[in-house]
Design a protein around this motif. Structure first.
Motif, PDB file in Angstrom:
ATOM      1  N   LEU A  60      -0.592  11.164 -12.078  1.00 39.89           N
ATOM      2  CA  LEU A  60      -1.559  10.073 -12.186  1.00 39.89           C
ATOM      3  C   LEU A  60      -0.950   8.760 -11.723  1.00 39.89           C
ATOM      4  CD1 LEU A  60      -4.312   9.032 -13.087  1.00 39.89           C
ATOM      5  CD2 LEU A  60      -3.410   8.819 -15.412  1.00 39.89           C
ATOM      6  N   GLN A  61       0.310   8.506 -12.089  1.00 39.70           N
ATOM      7  CA  GLN A  61       0.982   7.276 -11.694  1.00 39.70           C
ATOM      8  C   GLN A  61       1.106   7.194 -10.172  1.00 39.70           C
ATOM      9  OE1 GLN A  61       2.187   4.763 -13.995  1.00 39.70           O
ATOM     10  NE2 GLN A  61       2.050   3.706 -12.030  1.00 39.70           N
ATOM     11  N   ARG A  62       1.450   8.333  -9.550  1.00 35.82           N
ATOM     12  CA  ARG A  62       1.554   8.349  -8.088  1.00 35.82           C
ATOM     13  C   ARG A  62       0.194   8.089  -7.439  1.00 35.82           C
ATOM     14  NH1 ARG A  62       5.300  12.582  -9.197  1.00 35.82           N
ATOM     15  NH2 ARG A  62       3.645  14.159  -9.000  1.00 35.82           N
ATOM     16  N   SER A  63      -0.853   8.690  -8.013  1.00 35.22           N
ATOM     17  CA  SER A  63      -2.195   8.477  -7.481  1.00 35.22           C
ATOM     18  C   SER A  63      -2.628   7.026  -7.630  1.00 35.22           C
ATOM     19  CB  SER A  63      -3.200   9.396  -8.194  1.00 35.22           C
ATOM     20  OG  SER A  63      -2.899  10.744  -7.960  1.00 35.22           O
ATOM     21  N   VAL A  64      -2.325   6.466  -8.793  1.00 33.20           N
ATOM     22  CA  VAL A  64      -2.680   5.068  -9.043  1.00 33.20           C
ATOM     23  C   VAL A  64      -1.914   4.146  -8.099  1.00 33.20           C
ATOM     24  CG1 VAL A  64      -2.473   3.192 -10.714  1.00 33.20           C
ATOM     25  CG2 VAL A  64      -3.396   5.396 -11.424  1.00 33.20           C
ATOM     26  N   ASP A  65      -0.619   4.422  -7.915  1.00 35.86           N
ATOM     27  CA  ASP A  65       0.176   3.599  -7.004  1.00 35.86           C
ATOM     28  C   ASP A  65      -0.379   3.658  -5.583  1.00 35.86           C
ATOM     29  OD1 ASP A  65       1.808   2.922  -9.085  1.00 35.86           O
ATOM     30  OD2 ASP A  65       3.417   4.327  -8.580  1.00 35.86           O
ATOM     31  N   ALA A  66      -0.765   4.877  -5.155  1.00 31.88           N
ATOM     32  CA  ALA A  66      -1.326   5.033  -3.813  1.00 31.88           C
ATOM     33  C   ALA A  66      -2.659   4.296  -3.689  1.00 31.88           C
ATOM     34  CB  ALA A  66      -1.508   6.517  -3.489  1.00 31.88           C
ATOM     35  N   MET A  67      -3.486   4.405  -4.739  1.00 29.46           N
ATOM     36  CA  MET A  67      -4.779   3.730  -4.736  1.00 29.46           C
ATOM     37  C   MET A  67      -4.596   2.211  -4.710  1.00 29.46           C
ATOM     38  SD  MET A  67      -7.927   4.106  -7.443  1.00 29.46           S
ATOM     39  CE  MET A  67      -6.937   3.480  -8.807  1.00 29.46           C
ATOM     40  N   ALA A  68      -3.640   1.717  -5.502  1.00 30.62           N
ATOM     41  CA  ALA A  68      -3.371   0.285  -5.530  1.00 30.62           C
ATOM     42  C   ALA A  68      -2.866  -0.200  -4.174  1.00 30.62           C
ATOM     43  CB  ALA A  68      -2.349  -0.040  -6.611  1.00 30.62           C
ATOM     44  N   ALA A  69      -2.008   0.613  -3.526  1.00 27.71           N
ATOM     45  CA  ALA A  69      -1.494   0.245  -2.201  1.00 27.71           C
ATOM     46  C   ALA A  69      -2.627   0.202  -1.180  1.00 27.71           C
ATOM     47  CB  ALA A  69      -0.424   1.235  -1.765  1.00 27.71           C
ATOM     48  N   ARG A  70      -3.554   1.176  -1.262  1.00 25.77           N
ATOM     49  CA  ARG A  70      -4.698   1.177  -0.344  1.00 25.77           C
ATOM     50  C   ARG A  70      -5.589  -0.037  -0.573  1.00 25.77           C
ATOM     51  NH1 ARG A  70      -4.763   6.746  -1.472  1.00 25.77           N
ATOM     52  NH2 ARG A  70      -6.424   6.441  -3.001  1.00 25.77           N
ATOM     53  N   ALA A  71      -5.847  -0.331  -1.848  1.00 23.81           N
ATOM     54  CA  ALA A  71      -6.704  -1.474  -2.169  1.00 23.81           C
ATOM     55  C   ALA A  71      -6.084  -2.778  -1.688  1.00 23.81           C
ATOM     56  CB  ALA A  71      -6.952  -1.535  -3.684  1.00 23.81           C
ATOM     57  N   GLN A  72      -4.762  -2.919  -1.911  1.00 22.11           N
ATOM     58  CA  GLN A  72      -4.082  -4.120  -1.463  1.00 22.11           C
ATOM     59  C   GLN A  72      -4.075  -4.197   0.058  1.00 22.11           C
ATOM     60  OE1 GLN A  72      -3.369  -6.648  -2.933  1.00 22.11           O
ATOM     61  NE2 GLN A  72      -1.580  -7.720  -2.126  1.00 22.11           N
ATOM     62  N   GLY A  73      -3.870  -3.041   0.722  1.00 20.97           N
ATOM     63  CA  GLY A  73      -3.889  -3.015   2.179  1.00 20.97           C
ATOM     64  C   GLY A  73      -5.249  -3.416   2.723  1.00 20.97           C
ATOM     65  N   GLU A  74      -6.322  -2.906   2.108  1.00 17.26           N
ATOM     66  CA  GLU A  74      -7.671  -3.247   2.557  1.00 17.26           C
ATOM     67  C   GLU A  74      -7.960  -4.729   2.359  1.00 17.26           C
ATOM     68  OE1 GLU A  74     -10.162  -0.631   0.379  1.00 17.26           O
ATOM     69  OE2 GLU A  74      -9.557   1.167   1.509  1.00 17.26           O
ATOM     70  N   ARG A  75      -7.459  -5.265   1.264  1.00 11.96           N
ATOM     71  CA  ARG A  75      -7.656  -6.703   1.025  1.00 11.96           C
ATOM     72  C   ARG A  75      -6.934  -7.534   2.078  1.00 11.96           C
ATOM     73  NH1 ARG A  75      -9.014 -10.813  -1.945  1.00 11.96           N
ATOM     74  NH2 ARG A  75      -7.571 -12.476  -2.446  1.00 11.96           N
ATOM     75  N   LEU A  76      -5.707  -7.144   2.399  1.00 15.14           N
ATOM     76  CA  LEU A  76      -4.957  -7.883   3.417  1.00 15.14           C
ATOM     77  C   LEU A  76      -5.605  -7.742   4.794  1.00 15.14           C
ATOM     78  CD1 LEU A  76      -1.264  -7.111   2.363  1.00 15.14           C
ATOM     79  CD2 LEU A  76      -2.608  -9.175   1.896  1.00 15.14           C
ATOM     80  N   ILE A  77      -6.148  -6.554   5.086  1.00 17.01           N
ATOM     81  CA  ILE A  77      -6.865  -6.365   6.354  1.00 17.01           C
ATOM     82  C   ILE A  77      -8.067  -7.297   6.420  1.00 17.01           C
ATOM     83  CG2 ILE A  77      -8.301  -4.744   7.656  1.00 17.01           C
ATOM     84  CD1 ILE A  77      -6.410  -2.515   6.761  1.00 17.01           C
ATOM     85  N   ASP A  78      -8.797  -7.422   5.300  1.00 16.59           N
ATOM     86  CA  ASP A  78      -9.938  -8.335   5.256  1.00 16.59           C
ATOM     87  C   ASP A  78      -9.507  -9.774   5.540  1.00 16.59           C
ATOM     88  OD1 ASP A  78     -11.738  -6.339   4.747  1.00 16.59           O
ATOM     89  OD2 ASP A  78     -11.769  -6.636   2.574  1.00 16.59           O
ATOM     90  N   LEU A  79      -8.388 -10.184   4.967  1.00 17.64           N
ATOM     91  CA  LEU A  79      -7.891 -11.543   5.214  1.00 17.64           C
ATOM     92  C   LEU A  79      -7.496 -11.718   6.672  1.00 17.64           C
ATOM     93  CD1 LEU A  79      -5.708 -12.218   2.025  1.00 17.64           C
ATOM     94  CD2 LEU A  79      -7.977 -13.117   2.555  1.00 17.64           C
ATOM     95  N   ALA A  80      -6.865 -10.681   7.254  1.00 14.85           N
ATOM     96  CA  ALA A  80      -6.493 -10.747   8.666  1.00 14.85           C
ATOM     97  C   ALA A  80      -7.733 -10.859   9.546  1.00 14.85           C
ATOM     98  CB  ALA A  80      -5.672  -9.512   9.049  1.00 14.85           C
ATOM     99  N   LEU A  81      -8.767 -10.089   9.215  1.00 18.18           N
ATOM    100  CA  LEU A  81     -10.015 -10.151   9.971  1.00 18.18           C
ATOM    101  C   LEU A  81     -10.656 -11.524   9.852  1.00 18.18           C
ATOM    102  CD1 LEU A  81     -12.371  -8.923  11.549  1.00 18.18           C
ATOM    103  CD2 LEU A  81     -13.256  -8.021   9.388  1.00 18.18           C
ATOM    104  N   ASN A  82     -10.659 -12.081   8.655  1.00 21.23           N
ATOM    105  CA  ASN A  82     -11.241 -13.410   8.467  1.00 21.23           C
ATOM    106  C   ASN A  82     -10.544 -14.450   9.330  1.00 21.23           C
ATOM    107  OD1 ASN A  82     -13.085 -12.459   6.663  1.00 21.23           O
ATOM    108  ND2 ASN A  82     -12.030 -13.182   4.838  1.00 21.23           N
ATOM    109  N   ALA A  83      -9.215 -14.349   9.411  1.00 22.74           N
ATOM    110  CA  ALA A  83      -8.458 -15.323  10.198  1.00 22.74           C
ATOM    111  C   ALA A  83      -8.805 -15.237  11.681  1.00 22.74           C
ATOM    112  CB  ALA A  83      -6.958 -15.113   9.988  1.00 22.74           C
ATOM    113  N   VAL A  84      -8.843 -14.010  12.223  1.00 24.10           N
ATOM    114  CA  VAL A  84      -9.116 -13.882  13.662  1.00 24.10           C
ATOM    115  C   VAL A  84     -10.585 -14.174  13.951  1.00 24.10           C
ATOM    116  CG1 VAL A  84      -9.662 -11.391  13.745  1.00 24.10           C
ATOM    117  CG2 VAL A  84      -8.532 -12.494  15.692  1.00 24.10           C
TER     118      VAL A  84
END
Length: 359
Positions: free
Chosen positions: A104-128
């Motif tokens: 469960l911890q590994r799944s949560v860590d992976a999910m958190a990494a994906r969520a954080q990655g998607e958020r950063l992608i959104d910020l990158a898209l907003n900038a460009v």
């Protein structure tokens, strides 16, 4: 049309993020469950150990009592057996839960990494997207001003007295309202600069030749009045070495181009305001770099001001539209998104990128 570039950035709400400050994350709850499990299983083991000791003492006392302690001896044996069964069950429970909690911890860590990655992608898209909206206005400006009567008259009648001064006055009026430009140049069909908008700031430009400049040559070849030459970011020696994005359009009276209008967008402060305006959490700001890069990954702007026009983005984006690249060697994560263009401005394949050092 706006006279200055808008640089406000409205990123996605922090409340939508599973990593938002002040919220209890699933990762924290998982860790707490694991701690509680280990603690309670440990307590069960302590209790069963005490029960075993009591059962052993009871057996000893029953043996001393002889025939009178025989019944008590049976009870003590049962207690001892039950204690052993409870201990085995506690061991199985601990092993099973530990395995599941780790998964469960590994799944949560992976999910958190994906969520954080998607958020950063959104910020990158907003900038460009924000810089593209800004540059879309520049494409509108150059096409509009190339049809100005004073500009057309100067280009079509380059030798007529007074036309250059009149055009220069008109360019100065435009610059007084449009603060995002360093200068505007009106060029004849042979590449000679006929008029500029800021002769007091950038003297001795009139009469110089720009015939070898790519933007000039490409503008003369434009087939339609609505076409333009998009601006590649570069340093312009004639403007004090400033970073500019030069947009150009052909000037036409009737028929072929009779000149070229070049507008020099003041790139550095406008782009810096955009990358610096991306709303990164305060606790992440020191380890986060916001970047705009061209189609060749050349850094065009960076929130830390380093490497502009000299550095190539280290992450290999592999030509993808968006994604996250993790570099274990440098312990960095790069989230990126390629420009989708804006309105009639298709963009030049630029990227917004968020480069973040791992904690």
């Amino acid at each position: 049309m706006a006279a200055s570039a808008s640089v406000s950035l409205a990123p996605p709400s922090d409340a939508a993020s599973p990593l938002a400050p002040g919220s209890v994350s699933i990762a924290q709850l998982t860790a707490e469950v694991g701690h509680i499990t280990r603690d309670k299983v440990g307590s069960i083991r302590q209790i069963t150990a005490q029960a075993k000791i009591l059962a052993l003492n009871a057996l000893i006392e029953a043996a001393r009592a002889g025939e009178h302690g025989r019944g008590f001896s049976v009870v003590a044996q049962e207690v001892r057996g039950i204690s052993g069964a409870i201990e085995d069950l506690a061991r199985e429970l601990e092993t099973g839960l530990a395995t599941r909690i780790a998964e469960l911890q590994r799944s949560v860590d992976a999910m958190a990494a994906r969520a954080q990655g998607e958020r950063l992608i959104d910020l990158a898209l907003n900038a460009v997207e924000l810089i593209d909206r800004n540059l879309y206005e520049r494409t509108c400006d150059v096409r509009w001003w190339a049809t100005d009567a004073a500009v057309v008259a100067c280009a079509a009648n380059a030798g007529r007295e007074g036309t250059a001064d009149h055009a220069a006055g008109r360019l100065a009026v435009i610059l007084s309202a449009y603060t995002v430009y360093l200068d505007l140049w009106l060029c004849g069909p042979d590449g000679t600069v006929l008029a500029t908008g800021r002769p007091e700031r950038y003297p001795n430009l009139r009469g110089r030749s720009v015939a070898n400049e790519p933007w000039f040559r490409n503008a003369l070849l434009l087939a339609r009045a609505d076409d333009y030459v998009p601006g590649e970011v570069r340093c312009e020696a004639q403007l004090g070495g400033a970073q500019v994005a030069t947009y150009a359009a052909a000037i036409r009276e009737d028929g072929p181009a009779c000149g070229v209008l070049a507008i020099h967008f003041d790139w550095e402060p406008q782009a810096k305001a955009i990358v610096a305006g991306v709303r990164v959490a305060d606790e992440d700001r020191a380890r986060t770099r916001v970047v705009l890069a061209d189609a060749r990954n050349r850094v065009l702007a960076a929130s830390d001001g380093r490497g502009v026009l000299t550095e190539t983005l280290a992450a290999n984006l592999q030509g993808r539209e968006s994604g996250v690249v993790r570099d274990p060697a440098s312990r960095t994560v790069t989230a990126f998104h390629r420009t989708p263009g804006y309105e009639t401005y298709r963009g030049l394949g630029w990227y917004g990128a968020i480069v973040q050092s791992e904690q």
